[in-house]
Design an enzyme around this catalytic site. Structure first.
Site, PDB file in Angstrom:
ATOM      1  N   ASN A  10      36.680  42.226  13.468  1.00  0.00           N
ATOM      2  CA  ASN A  10      36.841  40.772  13.434  1.00  0.00           C
ATOM      3  C   ASN A  10      36.025  40.184  14.578  1.00  0.00           C
ATOM      4  O   ASN A  10      36.437  40.241  15.727  1.00  0.00           O
ATOM      5  CB  ASN A  10      38.332  40.426  13.587  1.00  0.00           C
ATOM      6  N   LYS A  12      35.427  37.124  15.233  1.00  0.00           N
ATOM      7  CA  LYS A  12      35.873  35.803  15.701  1.00  0.00           C
ATOM      8  C   LYS A  12      34.651  34.860  15.793  1.00  0.00           C
ATOM      9  O   LYS A  12      33.734  35.009  15.005  1.00  0.00           O
ATOM     10  CB  LYS A  12      36.636  35.916  17.022  1.00  0.00           C
ATOM     11  N   HIS A  96      45.288  34.929  10.628  1.00  0.00           N
ATOM     12  CA  HIS A  96      45.124  35.503  11.968  1.00  0.00           C
ATOM     13  C   HIS A  96      45.941  34.680  12.961  1.00  0.00           C
ATOM     14  O   HIS A  96      46.030  33.456  12.827  1.00  0.00           O
ATOM     15  CB  HIS A  96      43.644  35.513  12.360  1.00  0.00           C
ATOM     16  N   GLU A  98      45.333  33.625  15.812  1.00  0.00           N
ATOM     17  CA  GLU A  98      44.606  32.517  16.448  1.00  0.00           C
ATOM     18  C   GLU A  98      44.580  31.299  15.532  1.00  0.00           C
ATOM     19  O   GLU A  98      44.684  30.157  15.979  1.00  0.00           O
ATOM     20  CB  GLU A  98      43.182  32.973  16.815  1.00  0.00           C
ATOM     21  N   GLU A 168      49.514  42.760  13.753  1.00  0.00           N
ATOM     22  CA  GLU A 168      48.892  42.475  15.043  1.00  0.00           C
ATOM     23  C   GLU A 168      49.908  41.827  15.978  1.00  0.00           C
ATOM     24  O   GLU A 168      50.128  40.607  15.915  1.00  0.00           O
ATOM     25  CB  GLU A 168      47.702  41.525  14.858  1.00  0.00           C
ATOM     26  N   GLY A 174      43.530  40.891  22.403  1.00  0.00           N
ATOM     27  CA  GLY A 174      42.607  40.449  23.448  1.00  0.00           C
ATOM     28  C   GLY A 174      43.146  40.629  24.855  1.00  0.00           C
ATOM     29  O   GLY A 174      42.587  40.097  25.808  1.00  0.00           O
ATOM     30  N   SER A 213      43.837  45.131  20.686  1.00  0.00           N
ATOM     31  CA  SER A 213      43.275  45.976  21.747  1.00  0.00           C
ATOM     32  C   SER A 213      42.950  47.398  21.292  1.00  0.00           C
ATOM     33  O   SER A 213      43.093  48.347  22.062  1.00  0.00           O
ATOM     34  CB  SER A 213      44.197  45.983  22.978  1.00  0.00           C
TER      35      SER A 213
END
Ligand code: PGA
Length: 252
Positions: A10, A12, A96, A98, A168, A174, A213
Site C-alpha cells: 500500500n 498511500k 483503510h 486512514e 490492521e 506506521g 509495521s
C-alpha cells in the site's frame, strides 16, 4: 484447504508516475522467480494506468486505494469501480484506517462499496482493526465483529471468499510497533470465525492478511501463522528491495 498468500503493498500518497516507473522496473526482476504467492501494489489513481501497462504479463497486480460505491454520478473528485476495472485494475483497498479516521469513511459506505467492487470484477481488500484504546479496554473483538458484520452485510455468502480481509491494528500502522504473533493469529482466527458464522466454506477459503509495521525482518513469522494468508505492507513497500524481500518471505 490451502490459500494462496497475497502480499499487497500500500503506497498511500507516495510516488509520482515517474517514480512509480522506476519502482516497477526494480521490482519486476526481483519477484519474477518467486512462486506460490500473489503480489499486488496498491497505488495512487494517477499511477494506475502506467503501472497496469508496465506490470502487464508479470506476476504483479495493480490495485487502487479507494473508490466510490456508485458507478457514476455527481460526486466531484470521486472515482468509481467501473472506471477502475476499465483500466484493468485488479482490485481496490477499502476502509483503510486512514480513510476511516481522516476522511470520514463509514461502515455504511463500506457496506455499499464492497459489493460494488465485486460487481465490477474487482477484488476488494477490506481493512478492519482496533485502536490502541479499544485493545486496552478489551474492545477488540467487539470492534472487529461490528466492522465485519456491517461492512460485509451486502455480500452474499457465495461471494464472501472473493473478498480479501486485512486485519490492521491501528496502533501498529506506521508506528514500528508490530502485533505479536499471538495477537495477529488470535485476531485473524476470530475474523475467520466471524466469516464462518455466515458461511463455513467461505471461512475456509477467504484470505485474511495482517497489516501494520510489516518489515522484511518480521514478515516470515507473521505470514507463517496458521490463519494469516499474507500481508498488507505500507512503509516497507515503498522500496522495491524491501518489498521483494517480504514477497520472498511469503513464498518460503
Ligand atoms: P505500515 O502501513 O506497514 O507502514 O505500518 C500498513 C498500512 O497502512 O496498510
Amino acid at each position: 484447504m490451502s490459500r494462496i498468500p497475497l502480499i499487497a503493498g500500500n503506497w498511500k500518497m507516495y510516488k509520482t508516475e515517474e517514480q512509480s516507473e522506476e519502482y516497477i522496473q526494480a521490482l519486476l526482476p526481483r519477484v519474477s522467480a518467486i512462486d506460490g504467492v500473489e503480489v499486488a501494489i496498491c497505488v495512487p489513481f494517477t499511477d494506475l494506468r502506467a503501472m497496469v501497462d508496465s506490470a502487464r504479463g508479470s506476476r504483479v497486480e495493480v490495485y487502487a486505494q479507494n473508490m466510490h460505491q456508485e458507478p457514476e454520478g455527481a460526486f466531484t473528485g470521486e472515482i468509481s469501480a467501473p472506471m477502475l476495472s476499465e483500466l484493468d485494475v485488479r482490485g481496490v483497498v477499502l476502509g483503510h484506517s486512514e480513510r476511516r479516521a481522516l476522511f470520514g469513511e463509514s461502515d455504511r459506505a463500506l457496506a455499499a462499496k464492497v459489493p460494488s467492487a465485486l460487481a465490477a470484477g474487482l477484488v476488494p481488500i477490506l481493512c478492519v482493526g482496533e485502536t490502541e484504546q479499544e485493545r486496552d479496554s478489551d474492545e477488540t473483538d467487539r470492534k472487529l465483529r461490528q466492522q465485519i458484520r456491517e461492512d460485509l452485510a451486502g455480500v452474499p455468502a457465495e461471494r464472501l471468499a472473493d473478498v480479501v480481509i486485512a486485519y490492521e491494528p491501528i496502533w501498529a500502522i506506521g508506528t514500528g510497533r508490530v502485533a505479536s504473533a499471538e495477537q495477529a493469529q488470535e485476531a485473524i482466527a476470530f475474523i475467520r470465525a466471524l466469516v464462518g458464522d455466515r458461511d463455513r466454506d467461505a471461512a475456509e477459503r477467504v484470505r485474511i492478511l495482517y497489516g501494520g509495521s510489516v518489515k522484511p525482518e518480521n514478515a516470515a513469522e507473521l505470514i507463517a501463522l496458521p490463519d494469516v494468508d499474507g500481508a498488507l505492507v505500507g512503509g516497507a513497500s515503498l522500496e522495491a528491495e524491501s518489498f521483494a524481500q517480504i514477497v520472498a518471505a511469503a513464498a518460503a
